[in-house]
Scaffold this active site. Sequence first.
Site, PDB file in Angstrom:
ATOM      1  N   HIS A  29      -2.637  56.657  24.957  1.00 17.81           N
ATOM      2  CA  HIS A  29      -3.014  56.126  23.584  1.00 17.81           C
ATOM      3  C   HIS A  29      -3.732  56.793  22.732  1.00 17.81           C
ATOM      4  CE1 HIS A  29      -6.130  52.917  21.675  1.00 17.81           C
ATOM      5  NE2 HIS A  29      -4.709  52.458  21.310  1.00 17.81           N
ATOM      6  N   HIS A  71      -5.893  56.447  12.968  1.00 19.96           N
ATOM      7  CA  HIS A  71      -6.109  55.136  13.549  1.00 19.96           C
ATOM      8  C   HIS A  71      -6.397  54.343  12.497  1.00 19.96           C
ATOM      9  CE1 HIS A  71      -7.819  51.523  15.121  1.00 19.96           C
ATOM     10  NE2 HIS A  71      -6.763  51.401  15.925  1.00 19.96           N
TER      11      HIS A  71
END
Length: 286
Positions: A29, A71
């Site tokens: 991730h 992100h």
Amino acid sequence: MIIKSDSNMKNKMSVFKIIKSKVPIIIAHRGASADAPENTLAAFKLAKRMGVDGIEIDVHLSASGDIVVIHDYELNRTARMPDGKPLKSRLNVEDLTLAELRKYDFGIWFSDKYSGEKIPTLEEVMDLIGSDILLNIEIKADRKKPFRKLSTAIANFLCEYSKKHSVNNVIVSSFNPLALNAFRSKARKLNLVIPTGLLYGYSPEVPWYLKRGQGRFIHNPDFMLSYCAGLQNKGDLSSIGLFKKRPVFVWTVDDVASATCLIQKNITGIITNVPEKMLTLKTVGT
Ligand code: G3P
Ligand code: MG
């Protein structure tokens, strides 16, 4: 007119082939983000060294039209001035050109060891990752942000990239089913078939009426990517209505007990910040 050539249909088949041969697949991730600064080349190199089956990244469009890997919608959490100090004001990724974004340090917030890490472009990440492991590109397009430009840019980019390199390992995912529709529609016009994954769960990025995966009625995805909470109380996850016929990835699973439980319930893969730990589950044949 939409034409699907044999070679492009193979893109989709190849992703399923990679997945089938490696279940349960372990996806890092934002890279190996517990051990290196998320969404940097350092985190992706480390994940590769660990031997992951796949890497998940988040992408935005910069003001210069470059697809960049980060992100948040704002720089502030992960960017620092070259001297390591925090930014003086709030800055949006989409308001800065690639050249401007490159002035910031994206490693030092995590540790001095990583000072000097720059924001990567999607192209740099794809060059680094290669085609042997899965690449899950998450379109960051929450409901308040315009998404069409980014979705279209990703389809255009993958089409160009596929002329020189394989994109057989790529999945495009999003919380936003409309962003996935826009991506698929542009990709089809370009004769490119890339599997898609719909993210859902209790994230602020998902409106309440889509939190249980209802977005699949807006965009028909190849994969479902579910938030991990609550799944351990359910039965076999491969055969309940919501997931039927679609492989399921679960995020973000960082403890071995939860991962073991989910794997026993037949999920296809785990998205984790601690891939090295999760990879041990494969070797013990859980
Ligand atoms: O792909 C799963 C996960 O990345 C979705 O949440 O906020 O970490 O991008 P987030
Ligand atoms: Mg993500």
